[in-house]
Design an enzyme around this catalytic site. Structure first.
Site, PDB file in Angstrom:
ATOM      1  N   LYS A   1     -14.481  46.877  32.582  1.00 57.80           N
ATOM      2  CA  LYS A   1     -12.986  47.778  32.549  1.00 57.80           C
ATOM      3  C   LYS A   1     -12.113  47.256  31.554  1.00 57.80           C
ATOM      4  O   LYS A   1     -11.283  47.976  31.096  1.00 57.80           O
ATOM      5  CB  LYS A   1     -12.339  47.807  33.887  1.00 57.80           C
ATOM      6  CG  LYS A   1     -13.255  48.699  34.988  1.00 57.80           C
ATOM      7  CD  LYS A   1     -12.095  48.557  36.443  1.00 57.80           C
ATOM      8  CE  LYS A   1     -12.827  49.440  37.394  1.00 57.80           C
ATOM      9  NZ  LYS A   1     -11.858  49.153  38.602  1.00 57.80           N
TER      10      LYS A   1
ATOM     11  N   LYS B   1     -16.518  58.692  26.405  1.00 60.39           N
ATOM     12  CA  LYS B   1     -16.075  58.483  27.892  1.00 60.39           C
ATOM     13  C   LYS B   1     -14.646  58.454  28.240  1.00 60.39           C
ATOM     14  O   LYS B   1     -13.925  59.182  29.167  1.00 60.39           O
ATOM     15  CB  LYS B   1     -16.701  57.594  28.424  1.00 60.39           C
ATOM     16  CG  LYS B   1     -16.606  57.350  29.854  1.00 60.39           C
ATOM     17  CD  LYS B   1     -17.290  56.367  30.782  1.00 60.39           C
ATOM     18  CE  LYS B   1     -16.718  55.824  32.113  1.00 60.39           C
ATOM     19  NZ  LYS B   1     -17.236  54.666  32.815  1.00 60.39           N
TER      20      LYS B   1
ATOM     21  N   ALA C   1     -15.878  43.442  34.088  1.00 63.04           N
ATOM     22  CA  ALA C   1     -15.863  43.083  32.828  1.00 63.04           C
ATOM     23  C   ALA C   1     -15.810  44.416  31.996  1.00 63.04           C
ATOM     24  O   ALA C   1     -15.267  44.318  30.769  1.00 63.04           O
ATOM     25  CB  ALA C   1     -16.748  41.939  32.578  1.00 63.04           C
TER      26      ALA C   1
ATOM     27  N   ASP D   1      -8.102  51.586  41.304  1.00 63.54           N
ATOM     28  CA  ASP D   1      -9.036  51.589  42.185  1.00 63.54           C
ATOM     29  C   ASP D   1      -9.764  52.951  41.763  1.00 63.54           C
ATOM     30  O   ASP D   1      -9.101  53.984  41.507  1.00 63.54           O
ATOM     31  CB  ASP D   1      -8.707  51.636  43.562  1.00 63.54           C
ATOM     32  CG  ASP D   1      -9.892  51.501  44.507  1.00 63.54           C
ATOM     33  OD1 ASP D   1     -10.780  50.703  44.035  1.00 63.54           O
ATOM     34  OD2 ASP D   1      -9.990  51.993  45.707  1.00 63.54           O
TER      35      ASP D   1
HETATM   36  P1  ITT Z   1     -12.145  45.834  40.489  1.00 64.23           P
HETATM   37  O1  ITT Z   1     -11.750  46.163  41.827  1.00 64.23           O
HETATM   38  O2  ITT Z   1     -12.100  44.353  40.128  1.00 64.23           O
HETATM   39  O3  ITT Z   1     -11.455  46.605  39.188  1.00 64.23           O
HETATM   40  P2  ITT Z   1     -14.699  47.294  40.823  1.00 64.23           P
HETATM   41  O4  ITT Z   1     -15.920  47.307  39.859  1.00 64.23           O
HETATM   42  O5  ITT Z   1     -14.879  46.703  42.151  1.00 64.23           O
HETATM   43  O6  ITT Z   1     -13.692  46.167  40.057  1.00 64.23           O
HETATM   44  P3  ITT Z   1     -13.547  49.464  42.014  1.00 64.23           P
HETATM   45  O7  ITT Z   1     -13.258  48.755  43.177  1.00 64.23           O
HETATM   46  O8  ITT Z   1     -12.372  50.376  41.138  1.00 64.23           O
HETATM   47  O9  ITT Z   1     -13.812  48.402  40.642  1.00 64.23           O
HETATM   48  O10 ITT Z   1     -14.736  50.128  42.462  1.00 64.23           O
HETATM   49  C1  ITT Z   1     -15.181  51.174  41.553  1.00 64.23           C
HETATM   50  C2  ITT Z   1     -16.741  51.301  41.771  1.00 64.23           C
HETATM   51  O11 ITT Z   1     -16.712  52.849  41.468  1.00 64.23           O
HETATM   52  C3  ITT Z   1     -17.543  50.754  40.684  1.00 64.23           C
HETATM   53  O12 ITT Z   1     -18.451  49.550  41.210  1.00 64.23           O
HETATM   54  C4  ITT Z   1     -18.596  51.834  40.481  1.00 64.23           C
HETATM   55  O13 ITT Z   1     -19.604  51.855  41.454  1.00 64.23           O
HETATM   56  C5  ITT Z   1     -17.765  53.083  40.821  1.00 64.23           C
HETATM   57  N1  ITT Z   1     -17.215  53.763  39.372  1.00 64.23           N
HETATM   58  C6  ITT Z   1     -15.747  53.590  39.185  1.00 64.23           C
HETATM   59  N2  ITT Z   1     -15.421  53.985  37.974  1.00 64.23           N
HETATM   60  C7  ITT Z   1     -16.590  54.257  37.262  1.00 64.23           C
HETATM   61  C8  ITT Z   1     -16.863  54.782  35.981  1.00 64.23           C
HETATM   62  O14 ITT Z   1     -16.243  54.855  35.277  1.00 64.23           O
HETATM   63  N3  ITT Z   1     -18.128  55.156  35.953  1.00 64.23           N
HETATM   64  C9  ITT Z   1     -19.160  54.801  36.909  1.00 64.23           C
HETATM   65  N4  ITT Z   1     -18.833  54.300  38.088  1.00 64.23           N
HETATM   66  C10 ITT Z   1     -17.778  54.218  38.151  1.00 64.23           C
END
Ligand code: ITT
Length: 201
Positions: A12, A180, A10, A71
């Site tokens: 993102k 950010k 949520a 991702d």
């Molecule tokens: P979706 O796959 O549904 O988009 P997700 O949270 O699982 O949601 P990702 O697979 O891209 O997203 O995993 C990203 C992980 O990496 C996320 O859970 C964080 O732990 C870390 N991460 C990615 N972007 C970040 C950010 O901007 N700030 C902090 N941690 C981040």
């Protein structure tokens, strides 16, 4: 034109909406909330690009609409580039409320004996757009910085409280969402993608 954001995170959704709006993409941006039956897409690929494409392809196929996915993750040099594509579940599977804190604490433990000069890393992002006609566009972004010892800040999610970007003294959890977005891995990747979308419509 409608675009679906293929994410279950949520935090993102407003990030991506804001970036697309700033790039002048006047599409209606739907989240997965509008598609309760959308499939869960396991992130089985070894690369950010591969997983972003998996998610966008599955949601474009399910909805028949252009789909955008990313991702992303934290890559720490001392940990040989990990957590990397395993960032979301680095500490194993926890309840949604505890997952981020467990992941972050494991990385802090793993770096407990690592001195400041070897705590460099980067947030990395691949963003993918998949159209129903099979067209695919992928962009990437990176934000370099370092992992600090104690979490600070309430904004953002994931590893934000322990990551200080290059040229900053604050963590990304202490930056406003706008600050950010302006420098983040996802901001960079999505601005590139938004430019490609703006050129298409
Ligand atoms: P979706 O796959 O549904 O988009 P997700 O949270 O699982 O949601 P990702 O697979 O891209 O997203 O995993 C990203 C992980 O990496 C996320 O859970 C964080 O732990 C870390 N991460 C990615 N972007 C970040 C950010 O901007 N700030 C902090 N941690 C981040």
């Amino acid at each position: 034109m409608k675009i679906v954001l293929a994410t279950r995170n949520a935090k993102k959704v407003p990030e991506l909406r804001a970036i697309l709006a700033d790039a002048g993409v006047s599409a209606e941006v739907l989240s997965l909330d509008a598609f309760p039956d959308a499939p869960e897409v396991p992130e089985t690929e070894p690369s950010f690009v591969g997983n972003a494409l998996l998610k966008a392809r599955a949601i474009a196929a399910h909805t028949g609409l252009p789909a955008v996915a990313d991702d992303s993750g934290l890559s720490v040099e001392e940990l040989r580039g990990m957590p990397g594509v395993l960032s979301a579940r680095w500490a194993g599977r926890f309840g949604a409320d505890d997952q981020d804190r467990a992941n972050l604490e494991l990385v802090l433990d793993q770096l407990a004996d690592t001195p400041p000069e070897r705590r460099a890393g980067a947030f990395v992002c691949a963003a993918a757009l998949v159209l129903p006609d099979g067209t695919e566009v992928v962009t990437e972004g990176e934000m370099r910085g370092r992992v600090i010892r104690e979490p600070r800040g309430e904004n953002g999610f994931g590893y934000d409280p322990v990551f200080v970007p290059e040229g900053e003294s604050r963590t990304t959890a202490e930056l406003s969402p706008q600050e950010k977005n302006a420098i983040s891995h996802r901001g960079i990747a999505f601005r590139k993608l938004a430019a490609e979308i703006a050129a298409m419509v």
